[in-house]
Design an enzyme around this catalytic site. Structure first.
Site, PDB file in Angstrom:
ATOM      1  N   HIS A 199      -4.115  -4.552   8.022  1.00 16.13           N
ATOM      2  CA  HIS A 199      -4.039  -3.499   8.492  1.00 16.13           C
ATOM      3  C   HIS A 199      -2.753  -2.809  10.108  1.00 16.13           C
ATOM      4  O   HIS A 199      -2.972  -4.687  10.753  1.00 16.13           O
ATOM      5  CB  HIS A 199      -5.350  -3.124   9.288  1.00 16.13           C
ATOM      6  CG  HIS A 199      -5.360  -1.021   9.425  1.00 16.13           C
ATOM      7  ND1 HIS A 199      -5.173  -0.967  10.643  1.00 16.13           N
ATOM      8  CD2 HIS A 199      -6.208  -0.255   8.143  1.00 16.13           C
ATOM      9  CE1 HIS A 199      -5.916   0.435  10.093  1.00 16.13           C
ATOM     10  NE2 HIS A 199      -5.887   0.848   9.206  1.00 16.13           N
ATOM     11  N   ASN A 219       1.207  -0.775   0.329  1.00 12.39           N
ATOM     12  CA  ASN A 219       0.200  -0.063   0.347  1.00 12.39           C
ATOM     13  C   ASN A 219       0.941   1.249   0.523  1.00 12.39           C
ATOM     14  O   ASN A 219       1.681   1.014   0.695  1.00 12.39           O
ATOM     15  CB  ASN A 219      -1.153  -0.707   1.464  1.00 12.39           C
ATOM     16  CG  ASN A 219      -2.404   0.932   1.253  1.00 12.39           C
ATOM     17  OD1 ASN A 219      -1.617   2.283   0.673  1.00 12.39           O
ATOM     18  ND2 ASN A 219      -3.333   1.083   1.542  1.00 12.39           N
ATOM     19  N   GLU A 240      -9.004   0.864  -3.317  1.00 12.19           N
ATOM     20  CA  GLU A 240      -9.716   0.810  -2.657  1.00 12.19           C
ATOM     21  C   GLU A 240     -10.478   1.820  -2.391  1.00 12.19           C
ATOM     22  O   GLU A 240      -9.707   2.820  -2.901  1.00 12.19           O
ATOM     23  CB  GLU A 240      -8.636   0.947  -1.330  1.00 12.19           C
ATOM     24  CG  GLU A 240      -8.195  -0.500  -0.544  1.00 12.19           C
ATOM     25  CD  GLU A 240      -7.446   0.004  -0.062  1.00 12.19           C
ATOM     26  OE1 GLU A 240      -7.892   0.364   1.480  1.00 12.19           O
ATOM     27  OE2 GLU A 240      -6.422  -1.211   1.007  1.00 12.19           O
ATOM     28  N   HIS A 289       1.650   0.980   5.664  1.00 13.93           N
ATOM     29  CA  HIS A 289       2.140   2.272   6.773  1.00 13.93           C
ATOM     30  C   HIS A 289       3.941   1.579   7.315  1.00 13.93           C
ATOM     31  O   HIS A 289       4.670   2.757   7.233  1.00 13.93           O
ATOM     32  CB  HIS A 289       1.388   2.315   7.917  1.00 13.93           C
ATOM     33  CG  HIS A 289       1.840   3.326   8.666  1.00 13.93           C
ATOM     34  ND1 HIS A 289       2.860   3.869  10.088  1.00 13.93           N
ATOM     35  CD2 HIS A 289       1.462   5.233   8.640  1.00 13.93           C
ATOM     36  CE1 HIS A 289       3.022   4.527  10.418  1.00 13.93           C
ATOM     37  NE2 HIS A 289       2.330   5.786   9.514  1.00 13.93           N
ATOM     38  N   ARG A 319      -7.002  12.744  -0.155  1.00 16.51           N
ATOM     39  CA  ARG A 319      -5.633  12.997   1.413  1.00 16.51           C
ATOM     40  C   ARG A 319      -4.569  12.954   0.247  1.00 16.51           C
ATOM     41  O   ARG A 319      -3.605  13.317   1.282  1.00 16.51           O
ATOM     42  CB  ARG A 319      -6.159  13.061   3.046  1.00 16.51           C
ATOM     43  CG  ARG A 319      -6.343  11.497   2.824  1.00 16.51           C
ATOM     44  CD  ARG A 319      -6.144  11.376   5.020  1.00 16.51           C
ATOM     45  NE  ARG A 319      -7.513  11.860   5.225  1.00 16.51           N
ATOM     46  CZ  ARG A 319      -8.545  10.750   5.697  1.00 16.51           C
ATOM     47  NH1 ARG A 319      -7.645   9.712   6.804  1.00 16.51           N
ATOM     48  NH2 ARG A 319      -9.272  10.869   6.445  1.00 16.51           N
ATOM     49  N   HIS A 364       0.856   6.561   1.169  1.00 18.33           N
ATOM     50  CA  HIS A 364       1.759   7.119   2.615  1.00 18.33           C
ATOM     51  C   HIS A 364       3.118   7.840   1.989  1.00 18.33           C
ATOM     52  O   HIS A 364       3.737   8.440   2.076  1.00 18.33           O
ATOM     53  CB  HIS A 364       2.155   6.538   3.719  1.00 18.33           C
ATOM     54  CG  HIS A 364       0.168   6.284   4.768  1.00 18.33           C
ATOM     55  ND1 HIS A 364       0.146   7.631   4.745  1.00 18.33           N
ATOM     56  CD2 HIS A 364      -0.246   5.950   4.751  1.00 18.33           C
ATOM     57  CE1 HIS A 364      -1.496   7.104   5.365  1.00 18.33           C
ATOM     58  NE2 HIS A 364      -0.724   6.248   5.485  1.00 18.33           N
ATOM     59  N   GLU A 401     -11.194  -9.535   2.945  1.00 19.01           N
ATOM     60  CA  GLU A 401     -10.133  -9.062   3.519  1.00 19.01           C
ATOM     61  C   GLU A 401     -10.065  -9.132   4.882  1.00 19.01           C
ATOM     62  O   GLU A 401     -11.166  -7.988   5.367  1.00 19.01           O
ATOM     63  CB  GLU A 401      -9.846  -8.088   3.200  1.00 19.01           C
ATOM     64  CG  GLU A 401      -7.936  -7.148   3.781  1.00 19.01           C
ATOM     65  CD  GLU A 401      -6.907  -6.102   3.157  1.00 19.01           C
ATOM     66  OE1 GLU A 401      -7.325  -5.748   1.822  1.00 19.01           O
ATOM     67  OE2 GLU A 401      -6.295  -5.703   3.324  1.00 19.01           O
TER      68      GLU A 401
HETATM   69  N1  PXP Z   1      -5.411  -3.136   4.104  1.00 15.86           N
HETATM   70  C1  PXP Z   1      -6.123  -1.915   3.975  1.00 15.86           C
HETATM   71  C2  PXP Z   1      -8.553  -2.749   3.347  1.00 15.86           C
HETATM   72  C3  PXP Z   1      -7.267  -0.892   4.024  1.00 15.86           C
HETATM   73  O1  PXP Z   1      -7.596   0.074   3.971  1.00 15.86           O
HETATM   74  C4  PXP Z   1      -5.362   0.079   4.680  1.00 15.86           C
HETATM   75  C5  PXP Z   1      -5.090   1.088   5.070  1.00 15.86           C
HETATM   76  O2  PXP Z   1      -5.387   1.547   4.444  1.00 15.86           O
HETATM   77  C6  PXP Z   1      -4.182  -1.922   4.750  1.00 15.86           C
HETATM   78  C7  PXP Z   1      -4.205  -2.761   4.513  1.00 15.86           C
HETATM   79  C8  PXP Z   1      -3.140  -1.402   4.871  1.00 15.86           C
HETATM   80  O3  PXP Z   1      -3.450  -1.023   6.221  1.00 15.86           O
HETATM   81  P1  PXP Z   1      -1.333   0.118   7.087  1.00 15.86           P
HETATM   82  O4  PXP Z   1      -1.058   1.159   5.936  1.00 15.86           O
HETATM   83  O5  PXP Z   1      -1.942  -0.273   8.243  1.00 15.86           O
HETATM   84  O6  PXP Z   1      -0.255  -1.125   6.976  1.00 15.86           O
END
Ligand code: PXP
Length: 239
Positions: A192, A7, A70, A215, A49, A10, A151
């Site tokens: 997450h 992801n 997403e 993140h 954002r 960031h 998920e």
């Molecule tokens: N999976 C989904 C569906 C998410 O919304 C997010 C965060 O936006 C993540 C995974 C990744 O989470 P993290 O950034 O905490 O690793």
């Protein structure tokens, strides 16, 4: 072997902090795939954002990047997805004021809307996923709705692991959910709040086929890249 979705939201957060072009999410997406990531995840939020529409369009154009978009369950977002057809779509809950996606979808409350969205996305042959909390009812409803994947939100177990608390209850719950979902024909993903330790622990669940991590992975990349970048600056300063 489980798949890793990276992801890169960031990267865009950092780029936006200066309203300049660096670091460029497209370049980072290409680099992540080159380094072994299996897919790239971006969350096109309603308030834009971090990831912007142009980031999505540019990344989506590159065939070599399997893109997981997403989106919140809004007609506007559905329209964007149907028009540009990313390889994968994951529907997530979205609240304006949240710092990050705080929990899974309320599947029961939004069953009709989600069902309509999934049907439309499936028709376009986009792989569909619902971001849900690890509970059996939401999994059953997800199957009825017609999604191909789910998920599981790993925020709760990740927090416990990070705080050195007992996480066995959450682990067993995720494991049972993954097994059940797999048995009824859903592909299971998880994500997450995950770091190295959470990943190591959750990797024991063989039914989970994909992790989506953002993140921590991006944060770690800063720590790991710092040495090379400082060396490079020092080299330029010698001239
Ligand atoms: N999976 C989904 C569906 C998410 O919304 C997010 C965060 O936006 C993540 C995974 C990744 O989470 P993290 O950034 O905490 O690793």
């Amino acid at each position: 072997m489980k798949r890793l979705g990276v992801n890169i939201d960031h990267v865009a957060t950092l780029r936006n902090a200066r309203a300049e072009k660096h670091p460029d999410p497209l370049n980072i997406a290409k680099l992540a795939i080159k380094c072994g990531a299996n897919s790239i995840t971006i969350h096109l939020r309603e308030d834009r954002r971090h990831i912007k529409d142009l980031d999505f369009l540019k990344i989506n154009k590159i065939n070599k990047i399997p893109l997981n978009l997403e989106i919140g369950a809004t007609n506007k977002m559905l329209k964007i997805a149907l028009r540009h057809k990313p390889r994968f779509v994951c529907i997530v809950p979205e609240k304006r004021k949240e710092i990050t996606t705080e929990g899974g979808l309320n599947v029961k409350k939004n069953k009709n809307k989600l069902s309509k969205f999934i049907k439309e996305l499936n028709k376009k042959k986009i792989r569909t996923s619902l971001f849900i909390n690890p509970n059996l009812l939401d999994i059953k409803l997800s199957k009825i709705i017609g999604t191909k994947c789910i998920e599981l939100h790993t925020g709760k177990i990740s927090n416990k692991i990070k705080k050195n608390k007992n996480y066995i209850k959450e682990f067993n719950s995720i494991k049972n959910c993954a097994k059940f979902a797999n048995r009824i024909g859903l592909e299971v993903h998880a994500g997450h709040g995950m770091d190295y330790q959470t990943t190591k622990i959750l990797s024991k669940i063989k039914e989970i086929k994909e992790f989506n991590i953002g993140h921590f992975l991006i944060g770690e990349s800063i720590s790991n890249g710092l040495k090379n970048v400082i060396r490079k600056f020092k080299k330029y300063m010698r001239n």
